[in-house]
Design a protein around this motif. Structure first.
Motif, PDB file in Angstrom:
ATOM      1  N   SER A 280       0.705  -0.831  -0.265  1.00 25.21           N
ATOM      2  CA  SER A 280       0.169   0.287  -0.183  1.00 25.21           C
ATOM      3  C   SER A 280       0.835   1.221   0.242  1.00 25.21           C
ATOM      4  O   SER A 280       0.746   1.944   0.877  1.00 25.21           O
ATOM      5  N   TRP A 281       1.858   1.274  -0.887  1.00 28.17           N
ATOM      6  CA  TRP A 281       2.948   2.481  -1.139  1.00 28.17           C
ATOM      7  C   TRP A 281       2.244   4.071  -1.528  1.00 28.17           C
ATOM      8  O   TRP A 281       0.988   3.844  -2.518  1.00 28.17           O
ATOM      9  N   SER A 282       2.740   4.775  -1.471  1.00 25.30           N
ATOM     10  CA  SER A 282       2.492   5.825  -1.702  1.00 25.30           C
ATOM     11  C   SER A 282       3.816   6.922  -1.463  1.00 25.30           C
ATOM     12  O   SER A 282       4.588   6.576  -0.944  1.00 25.30           O
TER      13      SER A 282
ATOM     14  N   GLU B 210       5.323  10.928  -2.052  1.00 23.71           N
ATOM     15  CA  GLU B 210       5.331  12.168  -2.741  1.00 23.71           C
ATOM     16  C   GLU B 210       6.710  13.112  -3.105  1.00 23.71           C
ATOM     17  O   GLU B 210       7.612  12.675  -2.443  1.00 23.71           O
TER      18      GLU B 210
ATOM     19  N   ALA C 179       0.570   3.575 -12.112  1.00 21.66           N
ATOM     20  CA  ALA C 179       0.496   4.712 -10.927  1.00 21.66           C
ATOM     21  C   ALA C 179      -0.948   5.402 -11.144  1.00 21.66           C
ATOM     22  O   ALA C 179      -1.492   5.114 -12.127  1.00 21.66           O
TER      23      ALA C 179
ATOM     24  N   GLU D  61      -2.830  10.847  -6.532  1.00 20.21           N
ATOM     25  CA  GLU D  61      -3.458  10.802  -5.214  1.00 20.21           C
ATOM     26  C   GLU D  61      -3.880  12.802  -4.810  1.00 20.21           C
ATOM     27  O   GLU D  61      -5.090  13.225  -5.213  1.00 20.21           O
TER      28      GLU D  61
ATOM     29  N   SER E 120      -0.086   6.820  -6.112  1.00 20.79           N
ATOM     30  CA  SER E 120      -0.220   5.689  -5.015  1.00 20.79           C
ATOM     31  C   SER E 120      -0.123   4.387  -5.349  1.00 20.79           C
ATOM     32  O   SER E 120      -0.595   4.851  -7.501  1.00 20.79           O
ATOM     33  N   HIS E 121      -0.420   3.925  -5.915  1.00 23.29           N
ATOM     34  CA  HIS E 121       0.182   2.403  -6.430  1.00 23.29           C
ATOM     35  C   HIS E 121      -1.264   2.194  -7.352  1.00 23.29           C
ATOM     36  O   HIS E 121      -2.213   2.980  -6.694  1.00 23.29           O
TER      37      HIS E 121
ATOM     38  N   ARG F 206       0.692  -3.049  -5.635  1.00 24.51           N
ATOM     39  CA  ARG F 206       0.590  -2.490  -4.351  1.00 24.51           C
ATOM     40  C   ARG F 206       1.250  -3.170  -3.246  1.00 24.51           C
ATOM     41  O   ARG F 206       1.866  -2.718  -3.216  1.00 24.51           O
TER      42      ARG F 206
ATOM     43  N   GLY G 283       4.407   3.265   3.331  1.00 29.36           N
ATOM     44  CA  GLY G 283       3.330   2.050   3.082  1.00 29.36           C
ATOM     45  C   GLY G 283       3.674   1.339   4.080  1.00 29.36           C
ATOM     46  O   GLY G 283       4.540   2.254   5.638  1.00 29.36           O
TER      47      GLY G 283
ATOM     48  N   ASP H 269      -6.219   2.299   3.368  1.00 31.62           N
ATOM     49  CA  ASP H 269      -6.641   3.600   2.370  1.00 31.62           C
ATOM     50  C   ASP H 269      -7.530   4.145   4.051  1.00 31.62           C
ATOM     51  O   ASP H 269      -8.093   4.897   2.565  1.00 31.62           O
TER      52      ASP H 269
END
Length: 488
Positions: free
Chosen positions: A176-178, A180, A193, A196, A206-207, A212, A241, A330
């Motif tokens: 569940s990575w994101s 920035e 990807a 967001e 995010s993924h 994911r 994540g 999430d």
């Protein structure tokens, strides 16, 4: 990933996302290298059968013999230049084998093709294959150690194409990575990807549904295009994540031993493992090793099968688990499920009802990483069988019992049961033997008549007495005792 067809404008790739004993989840990618397409169909041949309703990103127009024809859904009718769309589906294996689609053909409507101009052909296209920016990113709170690299693929002045790679340098998987980062250019298309947010050039990406997880040592890549020439590359990367020490979801789900997992559940201890789902509405599969009846359709989201280690000879029967998956990472609320069965072939994770799985992840995910822990529900919690915890332990009747076969099965207990003992008239205690189907049976071939008192102990040593319970009368009726373990 296998390239199956390439007409110099459209490329199609087929890959396996997950697989299980009798089936798999397949992914068919369509990559547009030409002008923007508005409206299309895709055809292929294969011996597999796509499960009804188990297709995402497309609709089945026809299926005759081995030939499938698919059309887009509303959100992907248009495929822009350099854009990839993906179709996912669940299908059966053929003689135990995964059969790939063949003879793939793609058809678009030339009269509805929109002329796109992501590239200004009056300007030379600059090929920039080298990595333009690389940062090692560590997020101490989540113990993530990664390298994040930006590569400028092309820059034609009025626009560009780039990619970002994320390499997991840690010993655990990242889920569940994101990501920035700061980037002044406006991104107009992204694949593998999702954006967001973008606030004045501060992007959070995010993924996608299919990537994911970043396994330990693995590198993940996503690409994008945008406006104007790149004068300042993405920087100030920050990766977020969840770390998982359980086996990767890409590994086999068949395991029979796990030296890192103790048999007895600990209260509120966080466990990690893989999550799958099964058809709990089918009585042959839904009435599991705990011996409980199949719940009503509306209550199926409250049941689960546990791995063969923590099943612990049926001790986990009736236990309540709080479970979190991708949706909870999430922001969704964790769910509570009750153990009604176990996974003979798995020493890792949980197998949830399809309804429960949908509460923690998208069914298309097939196999996900999840967190779970043993809890004690509050008195007002209503189980899948319609009883409140506060109503007390429920003695389930066993129709085969008689004076020479004394047996009992318990449900609706706040915590797992350690032992059940018969209290004799003189106050002595006789153990009832736990069997693999969650029955507690009195040994000995002698008549036992009338109601008896039982001493029930949970795995934390709490004891309660159930008075006047007839465990020999051959009745299948439930008895609500009003006695319940205290909340720890």
């Amino acid at each position: 990933m296998q390239i199956l067809t390439n007409n110099n404008l459209i490329q199609t790739d087929f890959s396996i996302k997950t697989e299980w004993n009798n089936g798999f989840t397949g992914r068919l990618d369509i990559f547009n290298t030409g002008e923007t397409i508005d409206g299309w169909t895709i055809e292929f041949e294969s011996a597999f059968e796509i499960e009804p309703g188990m297709i995402w990103g497309a609709e089945i127009v026809s299926h005759e013999g081995y030939r499938y024809i698919l059309k887009p859904v509303d959100y992907n009718e248009i495929i822009n230049f350099q854009q990839t769309i993906s179709i996912f589906f669940n299908a059966n294996k053929v003689n135990g084998q995964i059969i790939s689609p063949t003879n793939i053909s793609f058809d678009d409507d030339p009269t509805s093709t929109i002329k796109a101009s992501p590239v200004n052909t009056s300007e030379p296209v600059a090929e920039v294959p080298a990595v333009a920016n690389s940062e090692t990113v560590t997020t101490p709170d989540d113990n993530l150690s990664t390298d994040v690299d930006f590569t400028l693929i092309k820059d034609w002045g009025s626009g560009f194409e780039g990619k970002i790679t994320i390499t997991n340098n840690g010993n655990s998987n990242i889920d569940s990575w994101s990501l920035e980062f700061d980037f002044p250019n406006q991104i107009n298309n992204i694949w593998d990807a999702e954006i967001e947010s973008n606030e004045n050039g501060n992007y959070v990406v995010s993924h996608a549904a299919w990537n994911r997880e970043i396994a330990a040592g693995e590198t993940l890549t996503f690409g994008f295009t945008g406006y104007n020439s790149v004068t300042s590359e993405p920087q100030n990367f920050e990766l977020n994540g969840s770390t998982f020490t359980s086996l990767s979801i890409s590994d086999s789900i068949y395991t029979f031993s796990n030296p890192n997992l103790a048999p007895e559940l600990k209260l509120n201890q966080n466990y990690q493992g893989r999550g799958t789902f099964y058809d709990a509405a089918n009585p042959s599969g839904g009435k599991g090793a705990s011996g409980y009846d199949v719940p009503a359709q509306s209550e199926l989201e409250k049941i689960v099968a546990i791995n063969n280690v923590q099943w612990n000879g049926s001790e986990a029967s009736g236990a309540f688990l709080e479970v979190s998956g991708p949706k909870q990472r999430d922001g969704a609320t964790p769910i509570i499920v009750q153990v009604v069965d176990y996974l003979y072939e798995r020493a890792d994770g949980l197998d949830l009802s399809a309804e429960a799985f949908a509460e923690i992840a998208d069914p298309i995910d097939g196999i996900v990483n999840l967190n779970y822990k043993l809890i004690g529900p509050a008195d007002d919690y209503v189980t899948a069988y319609g009883y409140r915890i506060g109503q007390g332990i429920v003695v389930e009747g066993i129709s085969e019992t008689n004076p020479y076969y004394a047996a009992v099965r318990l449900n609706n207990h706040r915590y797992p049961i350690e032992s059940v003992e018969l209290i004799t008239n003189d106050g002595n205690l006789i153990d009832l033997n736990r069997e693999s189907d969650n029955r507690f049976v009195l040994n000995g071939n002698y008549p036992l008549n009338g109601a008896q008192d039982l001493l029930v102990t949970d795995i934390f040593g709490q004891q309660i007495t159930l008075n006047d319970v007839d465990i020999t009368n051959g009745s299948s009726a439930d008895i609500v005792t009003g006695e319940q373990f205290n909340l720890i």
